[in-house]
Design a protein around this motif. Sequence first.
Motif, mmCIF file in Angstrom:
data_model
loop_
_atom_site.group_PDB
_atom_site.id
_atom_site.type_symbol
_atom_site.label_atom_id
_atom_site.label_comp_id
_atom_site.label_asym_id
_atom_site.label_seq_id
_atom_site.Cartn_x
_atom_site.Cartn_y
_atom_site.Cartn_z
ATOM 1 N N ASP A 78 1.110 -1.461 0.142
ATOM 2 C CA ASP A 78 0.252 0.094 -0.030
ATOM 3 C C ASP A 78 0.773 0.466 0.098
ATOM 4 O OD1 ASP A 78 -2.250 -1.678 0.122
ATOM 5 O OD2 ASP A 78 -2.772 -1.162 1.918
ATOM 6 N N SER A 88 -8.083 11.762 2.235
ATOM 7 C CA SER A 88 -8.615 10.276 1.810
ATOM 8 C C SER A 88 -9.657 10.359 2.369
ATOM 9 C CB SER A 88 -7.945 9.400 1.576
ATOM 10 O OG SER A 88 -7.058 9.407 0.811
ATOM 11 N N GLN A 125 -10.961 1.930 5.214
ATOM 12 C CA GLN A 125 -11.847 1.506 4.114
ATOM 13 C C GLN A 125 -12.752 2.827 4.152
ATOM 14 O OE1 GLN A 125 -13.678 -2.416 3.436
ATOM 15 N NE2 GLN A 125 -14.659 -1.972 4.774
ATOM 16 N N TRP A 138 -11.574 3.198 -1.843
ATOM 17 C CA TRP A 138 -10.580 2.855 -1.817
ATOM 18 C C TRP A 138 -10.036 2.035 -0.229
ATOM 19 C CZ3 TRP A 138 -8.926 4.780 3.821
ATOM 20 C CH2 TRP A 138 -9.597 6.281 3.945
ATOM 21 N N ASN A 168 -12.428 2.745 -8.835
ATOM 22 C CA ASN A 168 -11.074 3.581 -8.819
ATOM 23 C C ASN A 168 -9.397 3.231 -9.646
ATOM 24 O OD1 ASN A 168 -9.161 5.382 -7.310
ATOM 25 N ND2 ASN A 168 -9.518 4.633 -5.388
#
Length: 152
Positions: A24, A43, A63, A77, A111
């Motif tokens: 990640d 985010s 998430q 995401w 995404n």
Amino acid sequence: MRVQLRQATLQDAIELAGKLRQGDLNELQALGHTNIDECLMSSFNVSHIAYALTLEDELIGIQGLAKGLNDKHGAIWAMGSERTKEVPRDIVRLGFEFTNECLGHYPAVGNMVYCNNKLHIRWLKLIGYTFIRELNYNNNNFYEFVKIKEYV
């Protein structure tokens, strides 16, 4: 051991930034992010749904769902720590449930994923996402993925 879900907080984003799974972290760097704390906080802040994943009361992932490029597309995401590898079935099950919740808000969610993030690619396929094209972004290769709501 079962993964538990709860509403994510900004503090969760900050905490997770310090213990991201290497895959990640590599993906965020491939996107051009240099400040990982700032990236995860951003985010979280643009997401109208965000869940923290915990294992034995330890934060192992987040998430989220943010608005996509238009009102018909949600940007989904997820980021996690190395401990997500200990509970792959829970991660896929929760990802499937989360995707279905997101499809209640948008007719399509998706995404892009870094082509070297093999674990996320495998999980996305198991959840039922379709990979529609390869993209070059920031001189790195990504796969665009999508899941479209089924109307019966």
